[in-house]
Scaffold this motif. Structure first.
Motif, PDB file in Angstrom:
ATOM      1  N   LYS A  47     155.115  79.845  32.582  1.00 53.31           N
ATOM      2  CA  LYS A  47     154.785  81.008  33.409  1.00 53.31           C
ATOM      3  C   LYS A  47     154.265  80.577  34.778  1.00 53.31           C
ATOM      4  CE  LYS A  47     151.424  84.692  33.751  1.00 53.31           C
ATOM      5  NZ  LYS A  47     150.136  85.168  33.272  1.00 53.31           N
ATOM      6  N   ARG A  48     153.318  79.636  34.774  1.00 55.78           N
ATOM      7  CA  ARG A  48     152.660  79.224  36.012  1.00 55.78           C
ATOM      8  C   ARG A  48     153.594  78.477  36.958  1.00 55.78           C
ATOM      9  NH1 ARG A  48     149.185  82.191  37.594  1.00 55.78           N
ATOM     10  NH2 ARG A  48     148.136  83.129  35.856  1.00 55.78           N
ATOM     11  N   ARG A 144     142.192  91.528  54.591  1.00 50.45           N
ATOM     12  CA  ARG A 144     141.485  91.615  53.307  1.00 50.45           C
ATOM     13  C   ARG A 144     142.473  91.431  52.156  1.00 50.45           C
ATOM     14  NH1 ARG A 144     139.843  97.634  54.544  1.00 50.45           N
ATOM     15  NH2 ARG A 144     141.821  98.210  55.468  1.00 50.45           N
ATOM     16  N   ILE A 145     141.954  91.332  50.948  1.00 46.69           N
ATOM     17  CA  ILE A 145     142.833  91.251  49.784  1.00 46.69           C
ATOM     18  C   ILE A 145     143.231  92.673  49.420  1.00 46.69           C
ATOM     19  CG2 ILE A 145     143.059  90.557  47.391  1.00 46.69           C
ATOM     20  CD1 ILE A 145     141.091  88.380  47.848  1.00 46.69           C
ATOM     21  N   THR A 147     144.319  95.183  47.132  1.00 48.75           N
ATOM     22  CA  THR A 147     144.400  95.346  45.691  1.00 48.75           C
ATOM     23  C   THR A 147     145.152  96.619  45.343  1.00 48.75           C
ATOM     24  OG1 THR A 147     142.254  94.291  45.559  1.00 48.75           O
ATOM     25  CG2 THR A 147     143.025  95.384  43.582  1.00 48.75           C
ATOM     26  N   SER A 158     152.464  89.638  35.113  1.00 48.88           N
ATOM     27  CA  SER A 158     151.750  89.288  33.885  1.00 48.88           C
ATOM     28  C   SER A 158     152.302  89.997  32.655  1.00 48.88           C
ATOM     29  CB  SER A 158     150.259  89.607  34.069  1.00 48.88           C
ATOM     30  OG  SER A 158     150.113  90.912  34.581  1.00 48.88           O
ATOM     31  N   GLU A 230     153.568  86.130  42.483  1.00 48.22           N
ATOM     32  CA  GLU A 230     152.165  85.750  42.653  1.00 48.22           C
ATOM     33  C   GLU A 230     151.295  86.972  42.952  1.00 48.22           C
ATOM     34  OE1 GLU A 230     151.317  82.116  44.500  1.00 48.22           O
ATOM     35  OE2 GLU A 230     149.302  82.675  45.117  1.00 48.22           O
ATOM     36  N   ASP A 233     150.866  89.013  39.883  1.00 52.85           N
ATOM     37  CA  ASP A 233     150.020  88.333  38.898  1.00 52.85           C
ATOM     38  C   ASP A 233     148.550  88.653  39.110  1.00 52.85           C
ATOM     39  OD1 ASP A 233     149.323  86.605  36.838  1.00 52.85           O
ATOM     40  OD2 ASP A 233     149.080  84.924  38.204  1.00 52.85           O
ATOM     41  N   ILE A 234     148.084  88.603  40.360  1.00 59.97           N
ATOM     42  CA  ILE A 234     146.662  88.869  40.604  1.00 59.97           C
ATOM     43  C   ILE A 234     146.428  90.312  41.038  1.00 59.97           C
ATOM     44  CG2 ILE A 234     146.095  86.477  41.144  1.00 59.97           C
ATOM     45  CD1 ILE A 234     146.027  87.297  44.109  1.00 59.97           C
ATOM     46  N   ARG A 235     147.482  91.097  41.017  1.00 63.21           N
ATOM     47  CA  ARG A 235     147.393  92.511  41.417  1.00 63.21           C
ATOM     48  C   ARG A 235     146.692  92.679  42.752  1.00 63.21           C
ATOM     49  NH1 ARG A 235     148.136  96.056  36.361  1.00 63.21           N
ATOM     50  NH2 ARG A 235     149.023  94.476  35.009  1.00 63.21           N
ATOM     51  N   ASP A 238     146.796  88.405  48.745  1.00 70.24           N
ATOM     52  CA  ASP A 238     145.782  87.570  49.361  1.00 70.24           C
ATOM     53  C   ASP A 238     146.467  86.776  50.480  1.00 70.24           C
ATOM     54  OD1 ASP A 238     143.812  85.825  50.018  1.00 70.24           O
ATOM     55  OD2 ASP A 238     143.335  85.199  47.977  1.00 70.24           O
ATOM     56  N   ASN A 240     145.524  85.104  52.927  1.00 67.91           N
ATOM     57  CA  ASN A 240     145.009  83.785  53.292  1.00 67.91           C
ATOM     58  C   ASN A 240     145.463  82.702  52.333  1.00 67.91           C
ATOM     59  OD1 ASN A 240     143.258  84.186  55.604  1.00 67.91           O
ATOM     60  ND2 ASN A 240     142.130  85.548  54.234  1.00 67.91           N
ATOM     61  N   ASN A 241     145.626  83.042  51.070  1.00 67.37           N
ATOM     62  CA  ASN A 241     145.825  82.003  50.062  1.00 67.37           C
ATOM     63  C   ASN A 241     147.137  82.072  49.317  1.00 67.37           C
ATOM     64  OD1 ASN A 241     143.155  80.780  50.318  1.00 67.37           O
ATOM     65  ND2 ASN A 241     142.427  82.737  49.551  1.00 67.37           N
TER      66      ASN A 241
ATOM     67  N   GLN B 229     141.316  89.302  34.814  1.00 70.43           N
ATOM     68  CA  GLN B 229     142.686  89.619  34.392  1.00 70.43           C
ATOM     69  C   GLN B 229     143.160  88.656  33.308  1.00 70.43           C
ATOM     70  OE1 GLN B 229     144.881  89.649  38.027  1.00 70.43           O
ATOM     71  NE2 GLN B 229     143.854  91.475  38.755  1.00 70.43           N
ATOM     72  N   TYR B 319     136.250  94.404  54.138  1.00 68.14           N
ATOM     73  CA  TYR B 319     136.347  93.319  53.151  1.00 68.14           C
ATOM     74  C   TYR B 319     137.795  93.086  52.780  1.00 68.14           C
ATOM     75  CZ  TYR B 319     131.438  92.750  51.758  1.00 68.14           C
ATOM     76  OH  TYR B 319     130.116  92.462  51.709  1.00 68.14           O
TER      77      TYR B 319
END
Lengths: 335, 319
Positions: A47-48, A144-145, A147, A158, A230, A233-235, A238, A240-241, B229, B319
């Protein structure tokens, strides 16, 4: 050379690595079926490895034309950010995915035109988007992230399909489709021809300009898929990253796959094995529980060993040494 | 009301206005950039604080480059601003430009990061004590488990970065002497959500699917959000099966706390400018020199502290 002999070094390296990780973490190969899905460290690796595996598919094609694409990490960030923005402004899943893929294709087109039409060296041409792209992604997310809560989009990162993680299916299908297209048609051969000698292949009637643009677009699309996975996966996007330094992992995967950075012959399956090797090292380090200061050193050391063992010179020396120690030397082809 | 009292009130008001705030002062602010949501929030709050106090803020974004910051400070000096706020991108190389500000008699206040220069070159530094943040998080866990066995996994920040080192130290200080709490696994998640999730997945694999993990300590909220998560996907309940404590207090962690999926966070306040302006006001009024380090409060938030309300208050800050 059959496929098996081509990918034998990568398979051996992967097997040796799995054996090594199993020494430090005995349950590495254990897989169980629970809650309708397979669970285990190996499944995590499958998966990763999705982002790097996807990137390495596109990167293999680019490198086969003697190019390089440094911008894929930044393209991931752009595509992830545009998908997240689209989904959180209520556009729905299909339009969001289309927007992300279009952004990836557009970024690839930009690279391709700079390389094939304007004639800038691939390293420099894609460096432009590498440095600029993350800024574009930040503009989209406003720093910002971003979401989101859309379950359908989250499923791509996921979710589970037939017991396997969805990202795994995405890279397997993508790699298989691209490998089929380039190998069941003359496309792969033409890409190799352009990589070996662009001028000669153009004189032989290959439309090198279109072909070059196409491989960068393909790389952009692969990066878009990786960015989607990606982000899902983190919903969250991001900027920056997302995909940070992954272009280097993708190039490494191609190199571990035994593909020459000077272009020409290539194997997508070998690059995929390279991506799996990189992820096995990563997951292995995490499972073994070494202090985090050692992560990069261990990774660098293992990669170095794998590349040394694969180097043609070492292989030639080895077969020479083996032949000279045989009681009855046989006639062998020496690489 | 007699004419006399009216005049006295007016005079008193005038006095209180001047002593509370030097109205119309100009302050230059050299910000690092906008590399994280926290920094964007810091910029927003600095603008807000300046506006509330009637201070004119000259803002300069250095885009992560020290030379841009030095150029900005020189231009602030040339403009003759009344004070300079500096969030330094690196610790070294500030001596000469701080010297120039001192010669121009412009007080410099450092925000949230320190410099290696002699401390008489700046008025004061406002910041959070990173070790203390870790201690607050650790103390919360000590109180929460109340003597029961607890195996903790730790998501560290970027290896070698000072927040990672200090927040780790602080947490370890807090749990020292509490033998029931033990850090069983500790790995870097690079302060990112994606890495936090990936590393947490490996923790869960390594600790029998997470059955043996009692709590997660993450050096920032983003990693905790990723880890939550991972815990959910492993079929466990974050916040109940595995306690989640982290640092920063960004909006997303309050959303998780409101959903019962995170337990506690320690605030790294983005309002560094408030204390800085207070110190400057006192300095302008009667030359009061503040302490060389003004420590901001590391406030603990739990599920009992109206997480939904905190989320609503914070989400507009950038933020």
């Amino acid at each position: 050379m059959t496929l098996l002999t081509r990918i034998a070094p990568q398979l051996i390296a992967l097997a040796a690595l799995i054996a090594l990780v199993s020494v430090f973490f005995p349950g590495f190969l254990a897989v169980e079926f629970s809650g309708g899905r397979l669970v285990g460290p190996v499944i995590d690796v499958l998966k990763r490895s999705a982002p790097v595996a996807l990137l390495s598919v596109g990167m293999t094609l680019v490198i086969a034309t003697r190019g390089i694409d440094l911008s894929v990490g930044a393209i991931m960030a752009i595509c992830g950010a545009s998908a997240a923005l689209a989904i959180s402004s209520g556009l729905g899943l299909a339009p969001a995915l289309l927007i992300a893929l279009a952004a990836g294709a557009l970024a690839g087109l930009w690279n391709g035109v700079l390389v094939a039409v304007v004639g800038i060296q691939p390293f420099v041409a894609t460096l432009i988007l590498m440095t600029m792209g993350r800024g574009v992604a930040q503009l989209i997310t406003e720093g910002r992230i971003l979401t989101f809560t859309d379950a359908g989009f989250g499923w791509l990162g996921s979710g589970v399909l037939l017991g396997m993680p969805v990202p795994t299916w995405i890279w397997v299908v993508t790699a298989a489709a691209v490998a089929l297209v380039v190998r069941r048609t003359a496309l792969g051969l033409l890409i190799e021809a352009v990589g070996v000698n662009r001028r000669a292949s153009a004189l032989a009637g290959v439309n090198a300009t279109v072909l070059l643009i196409a491989v960068y677009v393909a790389s952009g699309l692969c990066a878009a898929l990786a960015g989607i996975v990606e982000t899902a996966d983190i919903r969250g996007a991001d900027a920056n990253n997302a995909g940070l330094w992954l272009e280097l992992d993708a190039i490494l995967a191609v190199v571990i796959g035994g593909n020459s950075l000077l272009g020409g012959r290539f194997s997508i399956i070998a690059s995929i094995l390279g991506a799996l090797i990189i992820q096995t090292i990563g997951t292995g380090i995490l499972l073994a529980g070494f202090p985090s200061e050692y992560n990069l050193v261990i990774k660098a050391g293992l990669v170095l060993i794998i590349l040394i063992l694969q180097s043609p010179r070492i292989a030639a020396e080895w077969s020479l040494w083996r032949d000279s120690h045989r009681v009855e030397p046989r006639q062998r082809s020496r690489i | 009301m007699t004419r006399k009292t009216l005049m006295m009130t007016a005079a008193a008001l005038a006095v209180s206005a001047t002593s509370a705030m030097a109205e119309g002062e100009v302050v230059g602010f050299s910000q690092i950039g906008s590399e994280s949501g926290w920094r964007a929030a810091e910029t927003t709050l600095t603008r807000q604080q300046a506006e509330e106090r009637g201070i004119e803020l000259q803002f300069s974004d250095a885009q992560q480059r020290q030379e841009n910051q030095i150029a900005a400070i020189r231009s602030f000096i040339a403009q003759g601003v009344d004070a300079i706020l500096l969030a330094p991108v690196v610790a070294t190389g500030w001596d000469s430009v701080l010297q120039e500000a001192q010669e121009a008699e412009i007080p410099v206040v450092l925000l949230d990061r320190q410099v290696d220069s002699a401390d008489d070159l700046y008025l004061t530094a406002v910041g959070s004590d990173l070790v203390h943040e870790g201690e607050v998080a650790g103390q919360w866990l000590v109180d929460e488990v109340a003597g029961e066995e607890c195996r903790v996994v730790e998501l560290q920040g970027t290896t070698g970065s000072s927040p990672a080192i200090d927040r780790k130290t602080g947490f370890e200080n807090a749990i020292e002497g509490h033998d029931n709490i033990e850090i069983v696994r500790s790995q870097t998640g690079d302060f990112t959500r994606a890495q936090g999730k990936e590393v947490m997945e490996s923790f869960l694999q390594a600790e029998s699917g997470g059955q043996e993990i009692c709590a997660l300590y993450a050096h920032n909220d983003d990693m905790a959000v990723g880890a939550i998560q991972a815990v959910k996907e492993a079929g466990l309940k974050p916040g109940e099966d595995i306690l989640i404590v982290s640092i920063d207090a960004v909006p997303d962690i309050f959303q998780a706390m409101a959903a019962g999926e995170a337990n506690a966070t320690v605030e790294l306040t983005p309002n560094m400018a408030g204390p800085a302006f207070d110190a400057l006001a006192a300095y302008w009024a009667d030359g009061t020199t503040p302490e060389k380090f003004i420590q901001t409060e590391s406030k603990l938030f739990t599920q009992a502290d109206d997480p939904q309300g905190e989320y609503d208050r914070r989400k507009g800050l950038g933020y």
